[in-house]
Enzyme design. Sequence first.
Site, PDB file in Angstrom:
ATOM      1  N   ASN A   9       0.880  -1.179   0.000  1.00 35.49           N
ATOM      2  CA  ASN A   9       0.000   0.000   0.000  1.00 35.49           C
ATOM      3  C   ASN A   9       0.913   1.222   0.000  1.00 35.49           C
ATOM      4  O   ASN A   9       1.467   1.583   1.027  1.00 35.49           O
ATOM      5  CB  ASN A   9      -0.885  -0.037   1.258  1.00 35.49           C
ATOM      6  CG  ASN A   9      -1.684   1.243   1.429  1.00 35.49           C
ATOM      7  OD1 ASN A   9      -1.773   2.063   0.520  1.00 35.49           O
ATOM      8  ND2 ASN A   9      -2.256   1.426   2.614  1.00 35.49           N
ATOM      9  N   LYS A  11       0.251   4.226  -0.307  1.00 32.43           N
ATOM     10  CA  LYS A  11      -0.357   5.453   0.266  1.00 32.43           C
ATOM     11  C   LYS A  11      -0.068   6.630  -0.660  1.00 32.43           C
ATOM     12  O   LYS A  11       0.038   6.444  -1.866  1.00 32.43           O
ATOM     13  CB  LYS A  11       0.114   5.670   1.705  1.00 32.43           C
ATOM     14  CG  LYS A  11      -0.091   4.417   2.560  1.00 32.43           C
ATOM     15  CD  LYS A  11       0.030   4.654   4.034  1.00 32.43           C
ATOM     16  CE  LYS A  11      -0.173   3.333   4.760  1.00 32.43           C
ATOM     17  NZ  LYS A  11      -0.254   3.476   6.218  1.00 32.43           N
ATOM     18  N   HIS A  93      -9.680   1.409   4.518  1.00 34.80           N
ATOM     19  CA  HIS A  93      -8.405   1.546   5.240  1.00 34.80           C
ATOM     20  C   HIS A  93      -8.637   2.498   6.417  1.00 34.80           C
ATOM     21  O   HIS A  93      -9.406   3.459   6.304  1.00 34.80           O
ATOM     22  CB  HIS A  93      -7.309   2.085   4.310  1.00 34.80           C
ATOM     23  CG  HIS A  93      -5.962   2.069   4.958  1.00 34.80           C
ATOM     24  ND1 HIS A  93      -5.567   3.037   5.845  1.00 34.80           N
ATOM     25  CD2 HIS A  93      -4.941   1.177   4.891  1.00 34.80           C
ATOM     26  CE1 HIS A  93      -4.352   2.742   6.286  1.00 34.80           C
ATOM     27  NE2 HIS A  93      -3.951   1.620   5.719  1.00 34.80           N
TER      28      HIS A  93
HETATM   29  P1  PGA Z   1       2.561   0.233   7.708  1.00 28.43           P
HETATM   30  O1  PGA Z   1       1.106   0.494   7.040  1.00 28.43           O
HETATM   31  O2  PGA Z   1       3.064  -1.060   7.149  1.00 28.43           O
HETATM   32  O3  PGA Z   1       3.379   1.424   7.305  1.00 28.43           O
HETATM   33  O4  PGA Z   1       2.331   0.158   9.184  1.00 28.43           O
HETATM   34  C1  PGA Z   1       0.212  -0.563   6.827  1.00 28.43           C
HETATM   35  C2  PGA Z   1      -1.048  -0.015   6.200  1.00 28.43           C
HETATM   36  O5  PGA Z   1      -1.473   1.090   6.577  1.00 28.43           O
HETATM   37  O6  PGA Z   1      -1.649  -0.649   5.319  1.00 28.43           O
END
Ligand code: PGA
Length: 246
Positions: A9, A11, A93
């Site tokens: 992901n 983001k 999410h």
């Molecule tokens: P992270 O995020 O691996 O940076 O903790 C996971 C997510 O939000 O899907």
Amino acid sequence: MRRKLVVGNWKMNGNRATNAELLAGLKAAGPWVAEVAVCVPSPYLGDVALSLQGEAIGWGAQDVSAYESGAYTGEVSAAMLAEFGCRYALAGHSERRAYHAESDQAVADKAKAALAHRITPIVCVGETLAEREADQTAAVVKRQLSAVIHTLGHCISQIVVAYEPVWAIGTGKTASPEQAQAVHALLRAQLKAATEHADTMKILYGGSVKADNAATLFAQPDIDGGLIGGASLKAGDFAAICRAAG
Ligand code: PGA
């Protein structure tokens, strides 16, 4: 046996140059035994689809509109995502739930819209730190999944579930394998009550998964892979997590 799935992901990170570099690194590092996919910012779907065409890495979006088309400024429909070959779309999410006030029902409606266009929704559930400390974890994830079960009916078997404790996302604090497994088992039991196909469904863990903790998490009986944020932005780190799922 369920094949493991590891989904990156990204983001709201990256640009065309860094994306190209990341994808080139991933293509060189694969293939893996596990299924692998990346969920990317929508403007880059065209680039990513071109780059990953014919590769063993799938792609998807980080959100999808619950609506088919029309006056929904800023939204991206499942039909549009399907045109770009998306296999997956995240739905609900915790960042969407928190910053965009997405309700359990809105998340369920998004999952339904994705499925209508043959996109597999990855429905995210998870409790906040306050909820965990108040012993509300089971009630919260059950409520979140229940909305999706009611909305999808027998189609529930076509989704992927991601358990992501909010307190573990981007914090470096991972749920212990035992803590995560306990919640995954609850979710599996809830799915079993809704569909005879629950044993074939994938339940991913997300929240500070890194190369050095991935293998023990993925070794748990009800953890079928991961949803990876920060560590999916570096090809070497993400590839190592994909290998840990093999
Ligand atoms: P992270 O995020 O691996 O940076 O903790 C996971 C997510 O939000 O899907």
